[in-house]
Design a protein around this motif. Structure first.
Motif, PDB file in Angstrom:
ATOM      1  N   ARG A   1       0.843  -1.187   0.000  1.00  0.00           N
ATOM      2  CA  ARG A   1       0.000   0.000   0.000  1.00  0.00           C
ATOM      3  C   ARG A   1       0.874   1.232   0.000  1.00  0.00           C
ATOM      4  N   VAL A   2       0.495   2.196  -0.848  1.00  0.00           N
ATOM      5  CA  VAL A   2       1.220   3.464  -0.961  1.00  0.00           C
ATOM      6  C   VAL A   2       0.225   4.590  -0.724  1.00  0.00           C
ATOM      7  N   VAL A   3       0.577   5.532   0.173  1.00  0.00           N
ATOM      8  CA  VAL A   3      -0.252   6.699   0.459  1.00  0.00           C
ATOM      9  C   VAL A   3       0.448   7.930  -0.088  1.00  0.00           C
ATOM     10  N   PHE A   4      -0.287   8.745  -0.868  1.00  0.00           N
ATOM     11  CA  PHE A   4       0.268   9.942  -1.489  1.00  0.00           C
ATOM     12  C   PHE A   4      -0.325  11.192  -0.855  1.00  0.00           C
ATOM     13  N   GLY A   5       0.466  12.281  -0.854  1.00  0.00           N
ATOM     14  CA  GLY A   5      -0.009  13.560  -0.370  1.00  0.00           C
ATOM     15  C   GLY A   5       1.151  14.530  -0.244  1.00  0.00           C
ATOM     16  N   THR A   6       0.920  15.651   0.453  1.00  0.00           N
ATOM     17  CA  THR A   6       1.965  16.615   0.779  1.00  0.00           C
ATOM     18  C   THR A   6       1.757  17.065   2.216  1.00  0.00           C
ATOM     19  N   GLU A   7       2.779  17.681   2.781  1.00  0.00           N
ATOM     20  CA  GLU A   7       2.693  18.087   4.182  1.00  0.00           C
ATOM     21  C   GLU A   7       1.641  19.168   4.412  1.00  0.00           C
ATOM     22  N   ASP A   8       1.426  20.019   3.414  1.00  0.00           N
ATOM     23  CA  ASP A   8       0.512  21.142   3.621  1.00  0.00           C
ATOM     24  C   ASP A   8      -0.866  20.927   3.000  1.00  0.00           C
ATOM     25  N   ASP A   9      -1.172  19.702   2.605  1.00  0.00           N
ATOM     26  CA  ASP A   9      -2.476  19.421   1.995  1.00  0.00           C
ATOM     27  C   ASP A   9      -3.165  18.340   2.825  1.00  0.00           C
ATOM     28  N   PRO A  10      -4.382  18.597   3.346  1.00  0.00           N
ATOM     29  CA  PRO A  10      -5.058  17.602   4.196  1.00  0.00           C
ATOM     30  C   PRO A  10      -5.617  16.410   3.413  1.00  0.00           C
ATOM     31  N   ARG A  11      -5.611  16.484   2.087  1.00  0.00           N
ATOM     32  CA  ARG A  11      -6.147  15.388   1.276  1.00  0.00           C
ATOM     33  C   ARG A  11      -5.088  14.308   1.086  1.00  0.00           C
ATOM     34  N   SER A  12      -5.533  13.102   0.729  1.00  0.00           N
ATOM     35  CA  SER A  12      -4.574  12.023   0.471  1.00  0.00           C
ATOM     36  C   SER A  12      -5.217  10.975  -0.431  1.00  0.00           C
ATOM     37  N   LEU A  13      -4.344  10.190  -1.084  1.00  0.00           N
ATOM     38  CA  LEU A  13      -4.758   9.070  -1.920  1.00  0.00           C
ATOM     39  C   LEU A  13      -4.012   7.828  -1.447  1.00  0.00           C
ATOM     40  N   ALA A  14      -4.751   6.759  -1.155  1.00  0.00           N
ATOM     41  CA  ALA A  14      -4.141   5.487  -0.767  1.00  0.00           C
ATOM     42  C   ALA A  14      -4.399   4.467  -1.875  1.00  0.00           C
ATOM     43  N   VAL A  15      -3.335   3.804  -2.327  1.00  0.00           N
ATOM     44  CA  VAL A  15      -3.416   2.766  -3.354  1.00  0.00           C
ATOM     45  C   VAL A  15      -2.987   1.452  -2.724  1.00  0.00           C
ATOM     46  N   THR A  16      -3.865   0.465  -2.743  1.00  0.00           N
ATOM     47  CA  THR A  16      -3.560  -0.850  -2.163  1.00  0.00           C
ATOM     48  C   THR A  16      -3.623  -1.917  -3.250  1.00  0.00           C
ATOM     49  N   TYR A  17      -2.633  -2.782  -3.257  1.00  0.00           N
ATOM     50  CA  TYR A  17      -2.599  -3.904  -4.203  1.00  0.00           C
ATOM     51  C   TYR A  17      -2.552  -5.219  -3.423  1.00  0.00           C
ATOM     52  N   SER A  18      -3.247  -6.225  -3.940  1.00  0.00           N
ATOM     53  CA  SER A  18      -3.178  -7.570  -3.366  1.00  0.00           C
ATOM     54  C   SER A  18      -3.154  -8.591  -4.479  1.00  0.00           C
ATOM     55  N   ALA A  19      -2.415  -9.658  -4.280  1.00  0.00           N
ATOM     56  CA  ALA A  19      -2.399 -10.797  -5.212  1.00  0.00           C
ATOM     57  C   ALA A  19      -3.236 -11.945  -4.682  1.00  0.00           C
ATOM     58  N   SER A  20      -4.050 -11.688  -3.648  1.00  0.00           N
ATOM     59  CA  SER A  20      -4.876 -12.748  -3.048  1.00  0.00           C
ATOM     60  C   SER A  20      -6.329 -12.305  -2.958  1.00  0.00           C
ATOM     61  N   ALA A  21      -6.854 -11.772  -4.055  1.00  0.00           N
ATOM     62  CA  ALA A  21      -8.205 -11.235  -4.049  1.00  0.00           C
ATOM     63  C   ALA A  21      -9.237 -12.320  -4.302  1.00  0.00           C
ATOM     64  N   GLY A  22     -10.422 -12.088  -3.785  1.00  0.00           N
ATOM     65  CA  GLY A  22     -11.534 -12.983  -4.042  1.00  0.00           C
ATOM     66  C   GLY A  22     -12.356 -12.496  -5.222  1.00  0.00           C
ATOM     67  N   ALA A  23     -13.592 -12.995  -5.327  1.00  0.00           N
ATOM     68  CA  ALA A  23     -14.399 -12.765  -6.526  1.00  0.00           C
ATOM     69  C   ALA A  23     -15.500 -11.726  -6.340  1.00  0.00           C
ATOM     70  N   ASP A  24     -15.554 -11.048  -5.192  1.00  0.00           N
ATOM     71  CA  ASP A  24     -16.699 -10.172  -4.928  1.00  0.00           C
ATOM     72  C   ASP A  24     -16.266  -8.904  -4.216  1.00  0.00           C
ATOM     73  N   PRO A  25     -16.078  -7.794  -4.945  1.00  0.00           N
ATOM     74  CA  PRO A  25     -15.623  -6.561  -4.301  1.00  0.00           C
ATOM     75  C   PRO A  25     -16.629  -5.972  -3.325  1.00  0.00           C
ATOM     76  N   VAL A  26     -17.936  -6.182  -3.558  1.00  0.00           N
ATOM     77  CA  VAL A  26     -18.936  -5.674  -2.603  1.00  0.00           C
ATOM     78  C   VAL A  26     -18.755  -6.345  -1.244  1.00  0.00           C
ATOM     79  N   ALA A  27     -18.558  -7.666  -1.264  1.00  0.00           N
ATOM     80  CA  ALA A  27     -18.400  -8.408  -0.014  1.00  0.00           C
ATOM     81  C   ALA A  27     -17.171  -7.954   0.752  1.00  0.00           C
ATOM     82  N   VAL A  28     -16.125  -7.553   0.050  1.00  0.00           N
ATOM     83  CA  VAL A  28     -14.913  -7.099   0.732  1.00  0.00           C
ATOM     84  C   VAL A  28     -15.188  -5.828   1.529  1.00  0.00           C
ATOM     85  N   TRP A  29     -15.817  -4.845   0.882  1.00  0.00           N
ATOM     86  CA  TRP A  29     -16.144  -3.626   1.623  1.00  0.00           C
ATOM     87  C   TRP A  29     -17.009  -3.946   2.838  1.00  0.00           C
TER      88      TRP A  29
END
Length: 533
Positions: free
Chosen positions: A414-442
């Motif tokens: 997982r990589v989180v992007f942003g800057t020190e002076d900006d309250p916003r952020s973007l998190a990118v997560t990768y997995s090689a062990s995913a299942g078949a239902d993204p709704v169920a994961v949330w």
């Protein structure tokens, strides 16, 4: 608007041509008869569907015409999977649908005789049903009346569906088998493709558990109310089909897993055997004559045999997408990734890479949906640059944004992007062990962790969608972080082969609707790309 089975009896004639012999299967407002076509001296199956008492002649004629039209069109798409309609007659307050004889047995009678099925056998039948439904849905046709009595299991394998064209022809959206109505049908609304998938889930539940997911309350109205309001009884015998069944039986149509996801899950159950061997159990071939009784039934034993062998195999469980709840400990052996706990650091469903340039489905709560990504940096909005991550993806970010935290685990990062002076952020997560239902994961893997955070409040439902051709799901929520109310939009999508990505955009809630914030989020969704490797 009460309905009931008409007082038809054995040896009675329908339309002066079809002599009723024995009841093959019986459901609420629907009776399937073995009959003889005295004009051609051939066996037929005749299904008697009772119409509402106040149904007019003109409406009944429309029902007859619709059944003929829809059955013919679907039959051309899947000739081996749809019963050939010979005749449709309105008589004695009922619609009588006459089809060619089917060498097999209604699914309901098969269960009555043999009991609950092994999950592999149920998955095989489910795949056969799905083949027919997908062909129909591709042409804009919904079954809407799918039940145990509308599925015939052939002696030599495969299924034949009956009942196309009944749904939506009269004011009650569903005429028969209230136990298999989707919640939206139970509320009196129209049943779309998602309602057919609900019915498929209810059939899979019944096949494996030996009982429907909801109890018959005696009156259709009471049964409909239970389906609409009561929680699902957790399946305990479905084995690796359990998650698929639960995904199909979600109350909200938008949250149900889609047909491609169902197909993949059922195919895994059918094909995966831990010992690499397909085990079979031989069963006796009982004739339908033994079910209906009498000399007449005995004479038909040869042409009314039950399905013979039941296939038993060990299947692989449908696994969840490899993610964890916000701030919760994560299991590296499950391929889950996390980063330091910043306000944006709520990890979500895995999200897959973008495979094509087709637009994604709309996002919930007015959030931007992904549109075709620019093919080159020259197509980026002013103030953005493309960041090529060594971890295996690229995305356009505002000038000055860099990774602020990175965490790697076995088969995940997982990589989180942003800057020190900006309250916003973007998190990118990768997995090689995913299942078949993204709704169920949330819902099952992420939200329980989020619920432990201060001020957690989900915004709307978890929405199944597509992200440039991939199965995906969106979720939005609010939490309190360091004295600030923050809002997060998450999109998880599946790349296939167990790989997935999730994208989470977090910003102070008061700034969410600002043009600048929406512009950045839209650009991120438009430009995110996983590496080709």
């Amino acid at each position: 608007m009460a309905m009931g089975n008409a007082g038809a009896a054995a040896d009675g004639l329908v339309a002066g041509r079809y002599r009723l012999q024995d009841v093959v299967h019986r459901e609420v407002n629907c009776v399937c008869w073995y009959a003889e076509d005295i004009e051609y001296a051939r066996p037929r199956l005749v299904t008697q569907t009772q119409l509402p008492a106040d149904e007019g002649a003109e409406s009944a004629r429309r029902t007859v015409a619709r059944i003929l039209r829809v059955s013919d069109s679907v039959g051309l798409l899947r000739p081996a999977g749809v019963a050939t309609v010979i005749d449709v007659v309105e008589e004695a307050g009922a619609v009588w649908t006459v089809v060619e004889w089917i060498d097999g047995m209604p699914l309901g009678e098969l269960l009555n005789q043999q009991g609950a099925f092994h999950h592999v056998r149920a998955a095989r039948i489910g795949l056969d049903i799905l083949d027919v439904l997908e062909a129909a849905h591709g042409e804009g046709v919904v079954h809407g009346e799918l039940s145990l009595g509308q599925v015939f299991v052939r002696d030599q394998g495969g299924v034949v569906l009956t009942g196309f064209g009944l749904a939506g022809t009269v004011p009650p959206v569903r005429l028969g088998a209230p136990l298999y109505a989707a919640p939206e049908q139970a509320r009196g609304g129209p049943g779309g493709p998602a309602a057919d998938l609900w019915a498929l889930g209810a059939l899979l539940y019944t096949m494996t558990e030996g009982r429907p997911p909801f109890r018959d309350r005696g009156r259709p109205e009471a049964t409909f109310k239970a389906i609409e309001r009561l929680p699902l009884r957790t399946p305990v015998k479905a084995g690796p089909l359990a998650r698929t069944v639960q995904g199909l039986l979600r109350k909200s149509p938008g949250e149900r897993i889609t047909a491609p996801v169902v197909r993949e899950a059922l195919a895994r159950v059918v094909s995966d055997d831990q010992e690499g061997v397909q085990h079979t159990v031989t069963t006796s071939r009982l004739s339908l004559g033994h079910l209906v009784g009498g000399d007449r039934g005995s004479r038909r034993a040869g042409r009314l045999a039950l399905v013979g062998a039941a296939v038993v195999a060990v299947a692989v469980t449908v696994t969840a997408l490899a993610t964890a709840g916000d701030g919760a400990p994560e299991d590296s052996s499950a391929g889950r990734a996390s980063a330091s706990r910043t306000p944006a650091d709520a990890d979500g469903p895995s999200v897959p890479p973008i495979r094509s340039s087709e637009p994604a489905a709309p996002s919930p709560s007015g959030s931007p949906s992904a549109s075709p990504s620019p093919s080159a940096p020259g197509g980026l909005p002013d103030g953005f640059r493309v960041y090529d991550a060594p971890e295996g993806f690229s995305v356009a970010l505002p000038d000055g944004w860099e990774p602020v935290s990175t965490r790697r685990e076995d088969r995940a990062y997982r990589v989180v992007f942003g800057t020190e002076d900006d309250p916003r952020s973007l998190a990118v997560t990768y997995s090689a062990s995913a299942g078949a239902d993204p709704v169920a994961v949330w819902r099952d893997d992420v939200e329980p962790g989020l619920q432990r955070r201060s001020g957690y409040d989900r915004l709307g439902g978890i929405t199944a969608t597509t992200y440039q051709g991939y199965e995906a799901a969106d979720m939005e929520w609010l939490v309190d972080a360091q004295g600030t109310r923050v809002r997060t939009f998450g999109r998880g999508f599946l790349l296939g082969g167990g790989r997935s990505f999730s994208l989470r955009w977090t910003t102070p809630a008061e700034d969410w609707t600002g043009a600048g914030n929406q512009r950045v989020l839209r650009t991120v969704l438009d430009t995110f790309r996983p590496s080709s490797s």
